[in-house]
Scaffold this motif. Structure first.
Motif: not given
Lengths: 108, 113
Positions: B64, B112, B15-16, B83-86
């Motif tokens: 993003r 992710i 993430k990030r 992000k994790l939800e991606d």
């Protein structure tokens, strides 16, 4: 936006059986496509069928646009038919919207 | 006729971090689409191009996600920061023109951590 409902959500078949998958949609559409997503994730175009009936081998599809539904028929099912079947519709001037899919498992 | 080509096939990032996906549509297809498919759901349109212009990006998280199709042929989709939800499969599709049948690539599976 348009609502697309597919039924049944899950289907288990014995090899050789026939089945019917249904797609209901809440508004008039200019485009309707049926896709098969195989276990490897590939999305395969089965039919482009905004109205009428089409056949391709063991598969056929019928769309009754005036009544806002489409049917996908699988005859003499094979294990390679396993996967998820998606119906996707596009109202005039709008984007293609997918239903939730029908998960099909064909057992040998 | 060659199909829609996508790369990479798989991508794992933390993430990030940032990530980019590439798509080459079927030759001669004017319309190109990027979809996001979360596990257990149908694909959701992120952005649609007509040649090199954006037709619909209403569901693209623009803080993003970015996409371009500069020469009206191939396209890239970027996520920065992820992000994790991606975590999802990112599918590219093309059609001869708007409203015509869409043909999909094999997708990029993004995880992710």
């Amino acid at each position: 936006g348009i609502q697309v409902e597919q039924s049944p959500p899950d289907l288990i078949l014995q090899e050789g059986a026939n089945s019917t998958l249904r797609c209901n949609f809440s508004d008039s559409v200019n485009n309707l496509q049926w896709f098969h997503q195989n276990p490897w994730g590939q999305l395969i175009n089965l039919f482009y069928i905004p109205s009428g009936t089409k056949q391709n081998g063991r598969l056929s599809a019928t769309t009754v646009a005036t009544e806002r539904y489409s049917l996908l028929y699988i005859s003499s099912s094979q294990t390679t038919d396993s996967g998820v079947y998606f119906c996707a519709v596009r109202p005039a001037g709008n984007k293609l919207t997918f239903g939730g899919g029908t998960r099909v498992l064909v057992k040998p | 006729e060659a199909g829609v080509a996508q790369s990479p096939r798989y991508k794992i990032i933390e993430k990030r971090q940032s990530v980019a996906f590439w798509c080459n549509p079927i030759s001669g297809h004017a319309t190109l689409y990027w979809y996001q498919q979360i596990l257990g759901q149908g694909p959701k349109l992120l952005i649609q191009f007509q040649n090199n212009g954006v037709v619909d990006d209403s569901q693209l998280p623009k803080d993003r996600f970015s996409a371009e199709r500069l020469k009206g042929v191939d396209s890239t989709l970027k996520i920065q920061p992820a992000k994790l939800e991606d975590s999802a499969v990112y599918l590219c599709a093309s059609s001869f023109d708007r409203g015509q049948p869409q043909h999909f690539g094999d997708g990029t599976r993004l995880s992710i951590l």
